[in-house]
Design an enzyme around this catalytic site. Structure first.
Site, PDB file in Angstrom:
ATOM      1  N   THR A   1      36.467  38.014  39.866  1.00  9.65           N
ATOM      2  CA  THR A   1      36.403  39.294  40.587  1.00  9.65           C
ATOM      3  C   THR A   1      37.103  40.389  39.795  1.00  9.65           C
ATOM      4  O   THR A   1      36.540  41.462  39.558  1.00  9.65           O
ATOM      5  CB  THR A   1      37.088  39.138  41.968  1.00  9.65           C
ATOM      6  OG1 THR A   1      36.481  38.042  42.637  1.00  9.65           O
ATOM      7  CG2 THR A   1      36.961  40.397  42.796  1.00  9.65           C
TER       8      THR A   1
ATOM      9  N   GLY B   1      46.969  45.375  45.112  1.00  3.96           N
ATOM     10  CA  GLY B   1      45.760  45.752  44.373  1.00  3.96           C
ATOM     11  C   GLY B   1      45.794  47.147  43.777  1.00  3.96           C
ATOM     12  O   GLY B   1      46.530  47.416  42.833  1.00  3.96           O
TER      13      GLY B   1
ATOM     14  N   LYS C   1      54.527  38.923  47.155  1.00  5.85           N
ATOM     15  CA  LYS C   1      54.429  40.367  46.873  1.00  5.85           C
ATOM     16  C   LYS C   1      55.727  41.089  47.248  1.00  5.85           C
ATOM     17  O   LYS C   1      56.203  41.952  46.500  1.00  5.85           O
ATOM     18  CB  LYS C   1      53.223  40.950  47.615  1.00  5.85           C
ATOM     19  CG  LYS C   1      51.899  40.431  47.040  1.00  5.85           C
ATOM     20  CD  LYS C   1      50.706  40.731  47.945  1.00  5.85           C
ATOM     21  CE  LYS C   1      49.398  40.235  47.326  1.00  5.85           C
ATOM     22  NZ  LYS C   1      48.266  40.261  48.270  1.00  5.85           N
TER      23      LYS C   1
HETATM   24  P1  NAP Z   1      38.649  34.514  40.289  1.00  8.04           P
HETATM   25  O1  NAP Z   1      37.522  35.338  40.816  1.00  8.04           O
HETATM   26  O2  NAP Z   1      38.823  33.133  40.817  1.00  8.04           O
HETATM   27  O3  NAP Z   1      38.460  34.437  38.685  1.00  8.04           O
HETATM   28  C1  NAP Z   1      39.316  33.674  37.868  1.00  8.04           C
HETATM   29  C2  NAP Z   1      38.785  33.741  36.457  1.00  8.04           C
HETATM   30  O4  NAP Z   1      39.726  33.127  35.597  1.00  8.04           O
HETATM   31  C3  NAP Z   1      37.463  32.997  36.247  1.00  8.04           C
HETATM   32  O5  NAP Z   1      36.697  33.674  35.296  1.00  8.04           O
HETATM   33  C4  NAP Z   1      37.916  31.657  35.704  1.00  8.04           C
HETATM   34  O6  NAP Z   1      36.968  31.053  34.863  1.00  8.04           O
HETATM   35  C5  NAP Z   1      39.102  32.062  34.873  1.00  8.04           C
HETATM   36  N1  NAP Z   1      40.089  30.996  34.741  1.00  8.04           N
HETATM   37  C6  NAP Z   1      40.871  30.461  35.718  1.00  8.04           C
HETATM   38  N2  NAP Z   1      41.652  29.488  35.224  1.00  8.04           N
HETATM   39  C7  NAP Z   1      41.351  29.399  33.899  1.00  8.04           C
HETATM   40  C8  NAP Z   1      41.801  28.573  32.856  1.00  8.04           C
HETATM   41  N3  NAP Z   1      42.724  27.622  33.065  1.00  8.04           N
HETATM   42  N4  NAP Z   1      41.281  28.761  31.623  1.00  8.04           N
HETATM   43  C9  NAP Z   1      40.352  29.701  31.401  1.00  8.04           C
HETATM   44  N5  NAP Z   1      39.869  30.519  32.363  1.00  8.04           N
HETATM   45  C10 NAP Z   1      40.365  30.363  33.596  1.00  8.04           C
HETATM   46  O7  NAP Z   1      40.034  35.242  40.476  1.00  8.04           O
HETATM   47  P2  NAP Z   1      40.276  36.797  40.782  1.00  8.04           P
HETATM   48  O8  NAP Z   1      40.025  37.062  42.235  1.00  8.04           O
HETATM   49  O9  NAP Z   1      39.573  37.609  39.776  1.00  8.04           O
HETATM   50  O10 NAP Z   1      41.861  36.887  40.605  1.00  8.04           O
HETATM   51  C11 NAP Z   1      42.436  36.881  39.319  1.00  8.04           C
HETATM   52  C12 NAP Z   1      43.926  37.208  39.424  1.00  8.04           C
HETATM   53  O11 NAP Z   1      44.087  38.498  40.001  1.00  8.04           O
HETATM   54  C13 NAP Z   1      44.714  36.260  40.330  1.00  8.04           C
HETATM   55  O12 NAP Z   1      46.021  36.134  39.820  1.00  8.04           O
HETATM   56  C14 NAP Z   1      44.771  37.014  41.676  1.00  8.04           C
HETATM   57  O13 NAP Z   1      45.885  36.661  42.479  1.00  8.04           O
HETATM   58  C15 NAP Z   1      44.912  38.440  41.176  1.00  8.04           C
HETATM   59  N6  NAP Z   1      44.452  39.449  42.116  1.00  8.04           N
HETATM   60  C16 NAP Z   1      43.220  39.358  42.651  1.00  8.04           C
HETATM   61  C17 NAP Z   1      42.773  40.338  43.523  1.00  8.04           C
HETATM   62  C18 NAP Z   1      41.393  40.290  44.102  1.00  8.04           C
HETATM   63  O14 NAP Z   1      41.019  41.203  44.848  1.00  8.04           O
HETATM   64  N7  NAP Z   1      40.598  39.282  43.795  1.00  8.04           N
HETATM   65  C19 NAP Z   1      43.616  41.411  43.856  1.00  8.04           C
HETATM   66  C20 NAP Z   1      44.881  41.496  43.260  1.00  8.04           C
HETATM   67  C21 NAP Z   1      45.298  40.497  42.392  1.00  8.04           C
HETATM   68  P3  NAP Z   1      35.900  29.979  35.449  1.00  8.04           P
HETATM   69  O15 NAP Z   1      35.034  30.752  36.397  1.00  8.04           O
HETATM   70  O16 NAP Z   1      35.155  29.522  34.257  1.00  8.04           O
HETATM   71  O17 NAP Z   1      36.701  28.907  36.131  1.00  8.04           O
HETATM   72  N1  HSE Z   2      43.995  37.152  49.271  1.00  5.85           N
HETATM   73  C1  HSE Z   2      44.673  38.397  48.948  1.00  5.85           C
HETATM   74  C2  HSE Z   2      44.652  39.263  50.215  1.00  5.85           C
HETATM   75  C3  HSE Z   2      43.964  39.083  47.785  1.00  5.85           C
HETATM   76  O1  HSE Z   2      44.029  38.865  51.223  1.00  5.85           O
HETATM   77  O2  HSE Z   2      45.284  40.306  50.234  1.00  5.85           O
HETATM   78  C4  HSE Z   2      44.802  40.155  47.127  1.00  5.85           C
HETATM   79  O3  HSE Z   2      46.010  39.670  46.607  1.00  5.85           O
END
Ligand code: NAP
Ligand code: HSE
Length: 428
Positions: free
Chosen positions: A13, A135, A206
């Site tokens: 994402t 975020g 957080k």
């Molecule tokens: P996500 O959609 O699950 O994507 C994770 C990505 O990282 C995928 O491309 C995955 O590859 C790759 N990955 C994970 N483990 C790996 C490893 N060991 N080696 C190589 N590649 C790896 O996660 P996300 O939602 O983007 O979140 C990413 C980070 O941002 C997290 O720390 C989350 O807490 C933070 N965050 C997210 C949001 C949000 O709205 N989503 C908001 C604020 C912060 P594969 O698909 O090939 O497994």
């Molecule tokens: N799961 C988290 C939330 C995503 O609901 O706020 C952002 O850190």
């Protein structure tokens, strides 16, 4: 124009959001930095998943982190993978190879933020993590820079979109907890395993990060006392509404001469308070500084572009620091601070009990409160059948430990079937 090469660790994402943002806003960014930001590498685990993603042709996908860390052209690495241990190892290697890192990973920062900041400074590189809390809301930089002339007294956050979505939809649409959680999962707010969302641990990480920066203290999420929303029922929501409150999962950090208290729990908050109006998956952070007074930051705490907005602004800040030869130069001050026991926290409480519908029940319950020196604000007998009644009590501000002990004594009364709910009332 100069080019800076970047690598993304992760293309989910947030990673895809970073790629899209740089496509959308590349010219605005180049104009400000006089630098072209080029994503050279993207690390993933499963290349097959990304074949159809239509990534820009200049990006090379890899499953081997060594491709990135050994490439001398890569100056900045954006860690947007998640998880703590693998990400920590990658970031450490980046620092020792002279690469700056930006990260969105709250799990990592809440556990290892301070040692990683120290290591980045030792290697003269930057470590920035604006996206790790709330975020797209620019709260990390505010805490660290814009508000640093203040003594921060209180930070109260609605910082988990999933739980705010659940509670808002239980309140506004009368959904059950299970139905609201299913919707939050379907809309992509919840983590793959939503346990950390609903149990309060995501919000705890957080608030630990914000309190570390705001109070200049070495805090980890293990210092936070945590209670989730799993036990909040539709009955509690209805009573809160009738009494002029809404229920929110709040992450609360406060600092006074006796130390720091750190708590995550559901709370009643008055309908007129700005935090009460934060609906759906939105996040907000309320901050009280001793000079600036009260502030509230509001916005999208998750999602591809809002989170990428924070990640890319960190990348831009690193580029500016490179241009000024000041990466790794920012000093941080950490004090050893006393973390107060959660037992000592004081708050008014909403309490709900299921009791026998019989003479003397109310006086038995009020007797327990009187013996424990707890003052009752209101006591209402709600629905009743011939045999069972529901009692809703509001008590004045009392220490958590004393409230818990009183509830143990009340639960032991033969006329009490169960203490169904105990939720703090927050008055700020
Ligand atoms: P996500 O959609 O699950 O994507 C994770 C990505 O990282 C995928 O491309 C995955 O590859 C790759 N990955 C994970 N483990 C790996 C490893 N060991 N080696 C190589 N590649 C790896 O996660 P996300 O939602 O983007 O979140 C990413 C980070 O941002 C997290 O720390 C989350 O807490 C933070 N965050 C997210 C949001 C949000 O709205 N989503 C908001 C604020 C912060 P594969 O698909 O090939 O497994
Ligand atoms: N799961 C988290 C939330 C995503 O609901 O706020 C952002 O850190």
């Amino acid at each position: 124009m100069k080019t800076v090469s970047i690598a993304l660790l992760g293309c989910g994402t947030v990673g895809k959001g970073v790629i899209d943002l740089l496509e959308m806003n590349g010219s605005i960014i180049e104009e400000q930095l006089n630098t072209h930001l080029h994503i050279k590498w993207v690390l993933v685990r499963d290349l097959e998943k990304y074949r159809e993603m239509n990534l820009p042709p200049s990006i090379t996908l890899t499953t081997d982190f060594q491709d990135i860390v050994s490439d001398p052209e890569v100056e900045i690495v954006a860690e947007v993978m998640g998880s703590a241990d693998f990400a920590k190892g990658c970031i450490e290697q980046c620092f020792t190879c002279g690469k700056s890192v930006v990260s969105a990973n709250k799990d990592l920062i809440a556990d290892y933020g301070i040692p990683l900041l120290k290591l980045s400074q030792e290697n003269d590189v930057d470590f920035q993590f604006e996206a790790s809390v709330a975020g797209g809301i620019p709260i990390i930089r505010s805490m660290h820079s814009s508000l640093n002339s203040n003594a921060i007294e209180t930070i109260i956050g609605i910082m988990n979109g999933t739980t705010n979505y659940i509670l808002s939809n239980m309140t506004e649409r009368g959904l059950s907890y299970e139905a609201a959680l299913a919707e939050a999962q379907q809309k992509g707010y919840a983590e793959a395993d939503p346990t950390n969302d609903v149990s309060g641990y995501d919000a705890a990480r957080k608030i630990a990060i914000l309190a570390t920066l705001g109070f200049h203290s070495a805090i980890t999420f293990r210092d936070v006392s945590v209670e989730g929303i799993e036990a909040v029922t539709q009955d509690d929501i209805v009573h809160a509404t009738e009494m002029g409150y809404v229920i929110k999962l709040l992450a609360i950090a406060s600092h006074d001469e006796d130390g720091i208290s750190l708590n995550v729990h559901p709370a009643f908050i008055r309908k007129g308070h700005p935090l009460a109006n934060v609906g759906g998956a939105y996040n907000a952070v309320f901050v009280r500084g001793n000079c600036v007074g009260d502030l509230m930051y509001y916005g999208q705490g998750a999602g591809a572009l809002p989170t990428a907005s924070a990640v890319v602004s960190d990348i831009m800040s690193v580029v500016l620091h490179y241009n000024l030869s000041m990466t790794g130069k920012r000093e941080y001050v950490w004090h050893e601070t006393h973390i107060k026991s959660p037992q000592a926290n004081k708050a008014p409480y909403y309490l709900r009990m299921i009791v026998a519908n019989a003479p003397g029940v109310l006086s038995s319950i009020s007797g327990v409160f009187a013996r424990n020196n707890i003052s009752i604000r209101s006591l209402i007998q709600k629905d009743e059948t011939t045999e069972i009644a529901e009692i809703v009590v509001l008590i004045d501000s009392s220490a958590d430990g004393l409230v818990r002990e009183s509830l143990r004594q009340i639960a032991d009364l033969s006329c009490v079937h169960r203490v169904a709910s105990a939720i703090r009332v927050i008055e700020v």
